[in-house]
Design an enzyme around this catalytic site. Structure first.
Site, PDB file in Angstrom:
ATOM      1  N   GLU A 124       0.826  -1.226   0.000  1.00 35.74           N
ATOM      2  CA  GLU A 124       0.000   0.000   0.000  1.00 35.74           C
ATOM      3  C   GLU A 124       0.855   1.270   0.000  1.00 35.74           C
ATOM      4  O   GLU A 124       0.472   2.286   0.570  1.00 35.74           O
ATOM      5  CB  GLU A 124      -0.965   0.040   1.195  1.00 35.74           C
ATOM      6  CG  GLU A 124      -1.934  -1.104   1.291  1.00 35.74           C
ATOM      7  CD  GLU A 124      -2.789  -1.267   0.054  1.00 35.74           C
ATOM      8  OE1 GLU A 124      -2.862  -0.333  -0.767  1.00 35.74           O
ATOM      9  OE2 GLU A 124      -3.349  -2.363  -0.112  1.00 35.74           O
TER      10      GLU A 124
HETATM   11  C1  FAD Z   1       2.826  -9.891   0.177  1.00 40.97           C
HETATM   12  C2  FAD Z   1       2.644  -8.750  -0.781  1.00 40.97           C
HETATM   13  C3  FAD Z   1       1.369  -8.432  -1.216  1.00 40.97           C
HETATM   14  C4  FAD Z   1       1.170  -7.374  -2.126  1.00 40.97           C
HETATM   15  N1  FAD Z   1      -0.101  -7.119  -2.612  1.00 40.97           N
HETATM   16  C5  FAD Z   1      -0.249  -6.245  -3.646  1.00 40.97           C
HETATM   17  C6  FAD Z   1      -1.520  -6.100  -4.318  1.00 40.97           C
HETATM   18  O1  FAD Z   1      -2.525  -6.728  -3.946  1.00 40.97           O
HETATM   19  N2  FAD Z   1      -1.585  -5.261  -5.374  1.00 40.97           N
HETATM   20  C7  FAD Z   1      -0.513  -4.559  -5.836  1.00 40.97           C
HETATM   21  O2  FAD Z   1      -0.652  -3.835  -6.806  1.00 40.97           O
HETATM   22  N3  FAD Z   1       0.702  -4.661  -5.212  1.00 40.97           N
HETATM   23  C8  FAD Z   1       0.852  -5.490  -4.145  1.00 40.97           C
HETATM   24  N4  FAD Z   1       2.082  -5.635  -3.522  1.00 40.97           N
HETATM   25  C9  FAD Z   1       3.211  -4.860  -4.012  1.00 40.97           C
HETATM   26  C10 FAD Z   1       3.637  -3.768  -3.046  1.00 40.97           C
HETATM   27  O3  FAD Z   1       2.662  -2.750  -3.010  1.00 40.97           O
HETATM   28  C11 FAD Z   1       5.034  -3.291  -3.485  1.00 40.97           C
HETATM   29  O4  FAD Z   1       5.932  -4.343  -3.159  1.00 40.97           O
HETATM   30  C12 FAD Z   1       5.424  -1.999  -2.833  1.00 40.97           C
HETATM   31  O5  FAD Z   1       4.628  -0.956  -3.328  1.00 40.97           O
HETATM   32  C13 FAD Z   1       6.892  -1.632  -3.087  1.00 40.97           C
HETATM   33  O6  FAD Z   1       7.259  -1.782  -4.420  1.00 40.97           O
HETATM   34  P1  FAD Z   1       8.582  -2.642  -4.785  1.00 40.97           P
HETATM   35  O7  FAD Z   1       8.444  -3.959  -4.111  1.00 40.97           O
HETATM   36  O8  FAD Z   1       8.731  -2.631  -6.236  1.00 40.97           O
HETATM   37  O9  FAD Z   1       9.753  -1.893  -4.064  1.00 40.97           O
HETATM   38  P2  FAD Z   1      10.594  -0.645  -4.635  1.00 40.97           P
HETATM   39  O10 FAD Z   1       9.678   0.362  -5.200  1.00 40.97           O
HETATM   40  O11 FAD Z   1      11.689  -1.146  -5.484  1.00 40.97           O
HETATM   41  O12 FAD Z   1      11.206  -0.062  -3.279  1.00 40.97           O
HETATM   42  C14 FAD Z   1      12.324  -0.649  -2.589  1.00 40.97           C
HETATM   43  C15 FAD Z   1      12.758   0.282  -1.458  1.00 40.97           C
HETATM   44  O13 FAD Z   1      13.176   1.519  -2.017  1.00 40.97           O
HETATM   45  C16 FAD Z   1      12.447   2.601  -1.470  1.00 40.97           C
HETATM   46  N5  FAD Z   1      12.235   3.591  -2.517  1.00 40.97           N
HETATM   47  C17 FAD Z   1      11.591   3.437  -3.691  1.00 40.97           C
HETATM   48  N6  FAD Z   1      11.614   4.592  -4.392  1.00 40.97           N
HETATM   49  C18 FAD Z   1      12.290   5.499  -3.631  1.00 40.97           C
HETATM   50  C19 FAD Z   1      12.644   6.874  -3.788  1.00 40.97           C
HETATM   51  N7  FAD Z   1      12.264   7.570  -4.857  1.00 40.97           N
HETATM   52  N8  FAD Z   1      13.329   7.484  -2.786  1.00 40.97           N
HETATM   53  C20 FAD Z   1      13.683   6.798  -1.688  1.00 40.97           C
HETATM   54  N9  FAD Z   1      13.384   5.494  -1.487  1.00 40.97           N
HETATM   55  C21 FAD Z   1      12.684   4.843  -2.447  1.00 40.97           C
HETATM   56  C22 FAD Z   1      11.150   1.997  -0.968  1.00 40.97           C
HETATM   57  O14 FAD Z   1      10.572   2.783   0.072  1.00 40.97           O
HETATM   58  C23 FAD Z   1      11.631   0.641  -0.480  1.00 40.97           C
HETATM   59  O15 FAD Z   1      12.170   0.758   0.814  1.00 40.97           O
HETATM   60  C24 FAD Z   1       2.282  -6.636  -2.570  1.00 40.97           C
HETATM   61  C25 FAD Z   1       3.567  -6.953  -2.113  1.00 40.97           C
HETATM   62  C26 FAD Z   1       3.760  -7.998  -1.250  1.00 40.97           C
HETATM   63  C27 FAD Z   1       5.161  -8.341  -0.800  1.00 40.97           C
END
Ligand code: FAD
Length: 604
Positions: free
Chosen positions: A448
């Protein structure tokens, strides 16, 4: 034994009947023919019983049998099926998300029910909650035809629901997603193509169909989040007469092997591998500039899900705390420091154990106060009879939503580590329930929108709403409260601390506004910490309100002394031990430390 559902609803009864103005919510036109304050105990007792007897017994199956992906299909543990049907049919699930549903509970009552259910089995509840959330979005933005076609079965949880945003290359940066939508001869229907990953409840065998809400870019739309539109994409196409037709070219590629929430299927979905995946556009087509409505529509659901996420975290941390208390009362270890030759005593008599337990108790009550204050505002927003109440509630919920999501999920993780510590070595084993709570809770700081994203939302967006006036009024409310109660003899230290924290926070706002001009990189460097102390300040204010109620109840001598004394102890501990962090962190931020940016990448 792994899970152990230990839960009480006493704090919820206090919140609804003694602290917040429950009569006001239950007296709204929307609810007054259905519920009164006298019904609250029975509803909460009944909900707790259902969670204990029907939902909690499925929890271990979620962790051990897990959701399984085989031959392109996902199955959930068999015990989930009975519990799912029971909860949906008895009106404890998705039906409560229908704003027009007869007899649906107000948010601040349904929120309590939801908390018990999450505590009973966090992997199970998403299957029930998501169809309601998706149904609400369709109800708000869909055509009458779409509403009639989809929502009755969603609110009845006959069909499941998902929220499909994340893609392998588009996580936090949603605007970079690649999924596309192409117009067809029918202006209401588009063809979809793309891959979504990490989709909660993306596939399962609990319902005959799953309605995916998919964010995608219509061919020709502008880049970034502005170009996104939202589509209703059934897993199985629904014929015009409402019967189920052919599969809609939504392929489940696999499910994630996660550290927790193993009963919840987190799927990778391919839309349109065969080129025949169809979806209904929600709301209007692209405008003349190529801008879609998808992101704003999705935010309707995301805002609710952010509150829900913070609340899920609280549920799990509460189970951990309740188990830690029970363990500390039971386990005999060590002797009192002032009497080393005396008898061995239960852990709960040791100073450091009491510190850890009260840290958990106070923080969890702070989180619950914050969350239920949020539900109270939501009930006014959706159902308020007085337009000024609605206006005020809308302003306040903006500020507290990121606090609920991020503060509660960060603290829940920390509080569970304290609960593990209370258990000593046994806490580190899977025979006791706490290790499991830690594995399950971690996701809430990530999905989220990660907690960092929440902190940016607070500082860059929410602080500045209405030219900063919402923030100003919010702080003014705390200032008035502090002034009015500064002479209360029972709480002079606490009120003074609240006043100091408020002053520090007001200075901090000035410092940050300065940084936005002098060195913008300092803002994201500090924003997570700013969110934490914002929540600490506000939670302190809410806990002090509760302490005043408890003080009054003790003075009336109505009994339940341990509970009311406990409320006062929580507030005192929080104000004296946690709120000083507001001042300390403000000093750190004002100190302009840039070492995290100055260090060369090669030094990491
Ligand atoms: C169990 C599970 C259920 C999920 N359910 C859903 C779902 O139902 N629907 C859906 O659409 N998604 C879902 N997700 C996805 C989830 O919303 C994403 O994993 C989350 O938004 C983070 O994206 P990412 O994993 O690509 O991490 P990234 O975006 O790669 O982030 C990695 C780290 O970098 C940080 N970061 C990223 N950008 C920046 C920046 N510009 N400046 C500083 N720090 C930054 C983040 O805060 C984080 O700490 C789910 C994920 C999991 C693990």
């Amino acid at each position: 034994m792994a899970s152990n559902f230990l839960y009480s609803n006493r704090d919820h009864k206090f919140i609804i009947k003694e602290w917040l103005d429950g009569t006001k919510i239950l007296g709204l036109k929307r609810f007054r023919d259905f519920y009164s304050l006298e019904d609250v105990d029975e509803i909460l007792d009944q909900a707790l019983k259902v969670c204990k007897e029907v939902v909690a017994p499925t929890n271990d199956d979620g962790d051990t049998i897990k959701a399984v992906f085989k031959d392109g299909k996902v199955t959930v543990p068999p015990s989930f099926h009975y519990a799912f049907k029971y909860v949906a049919e008895n009106g404890w699930g998705a039906s409560n998300k229908d704003v027009d549903g007869e007899g649906s509970l107000p948010s601040f009552l349904h929120g309590a029910v939801h908390e018990f259910m999450i505590a009973a089995n966090p992997a199970f509840v998403a299957y029930l909650g998501l169809p309601g959330g998706v149904g609400s979005v369709i109800k708000q933005f869909g055509s009458q035809e779409q509403i009639d076609f989809f929502t009755p079965k969603m609110f009845a949880a006959v069909w499941g629901g998902t929220m499909c945003i994340t893609e392998p290359g588009g996580g936090s940066d949603v605007g970079d997603m690649l999924s596309k939508a192409y117009p067809t001869d029918d202006p209401k229907i588009y063809k979809l193509k793309g891959t979504k990953c990490f989709i909660t409840c993306g596939d399962h065998d609990l319902t005959e169909n799953i309605i995916h809400l998919v964010l995608a870019r219509i061919d020709g739309a502008v880049p970034g989040t502005k170009g996104l539109s939202l589509f209703i994409v059934p897993k199985v196409w629904v014929n015009e007469d409402g019967s189920l037709g052919e599969p809609n070219d939504v392929a489940t590629v696999g499910i994630e092997h996660k550290m927790g929430l193993n009963g919840s299927a987190t799927a990778v979905l391919n839309f349109g591998e065969e080129g025949v995946c169809r979806g209904y556009l929600l709301g209007a087509p692209l405008d003349e500039k190529g801008v879609g409505q998808g992101m704003a529509q999705m935010f309707k659901m995301i805002n609710g899900s952010r509150i829900d996420t913070g609340h899920c975290a609280l549920s799990l941390a509460t189970v951990a705390y309740n188990n830690a208390v029970a363990y500390a009362k039971d386990r005999i270890q060590g002797r009192p420091i002032e009497n080393p030759r005396g008898s061995r005593v239960p852990l709960i008599q040791h100073e450091d154990i009491r510190r850890m337990l009260l840290t958990q108790k106070a923080t969890l009550e702070a989180m619950r106060a914050l969350i239920f204050q949020g539900y109270y505002y939501l009930d006014l927003i959706f159902f308020g009879d007085d337009p000024e109440d609605v206006r005020q509630a809308k302003r306040k919920i903006e500020l507290i939503t990121p606090l609920i999501k991020a503060y509660c999920s960060d603290q829940a993780w920390l509080m569970i580590t304290e609960a593990i510590q209370v258990h000593g070595g046994y806490g580190y084993t899977e025979e006791y329930p706490i290790a499991r709570q830690a594995r399950d809770v971690k996701i809430y700081s990530i999905w989220e929108g990660t907690n960092f994203i929440q902190s940016l939302d607070l500082v860059f967006r929410k602080w500045g709403l209405d030219n900063g006036n919402i923030l100003k009024e919010w702080l003014q409310e705390i200032a008035v409260f502090t002034k009015q109660n500064s002479a209360n003899a029972g709480f002079t230290r606490e009120m003074a601390m609240l006043g100091q924290a408020l002053k520090a926070y007001q200075e901090l706002i000035g410092t940050i506004l300065g940084y936005t001009k002098s060195n913008i990189r300092l803002v994201p460097l500090y924003s997570s910490r700013i969110l934490r102390i914002t929540a600490e300040l506000y939670c302190a204010y809410l806990l002090m309100q509760q302490a005043l109620v408890a003080q009054e109840k003790l003075a009336q001598g109505i009994g339940d002394t341990d509970f009311y004394q406990g409320k006062i102890s929580s507030a005192q501990f929080y104000l004296r031990n946690i709120v000083p962090d507001v001042m300390a962190t403000t000093r750190i931020i004002q100190d302009y430390d840039t070492s995290a940016m100055d260090i060369p990448e090669g030094a990491f």
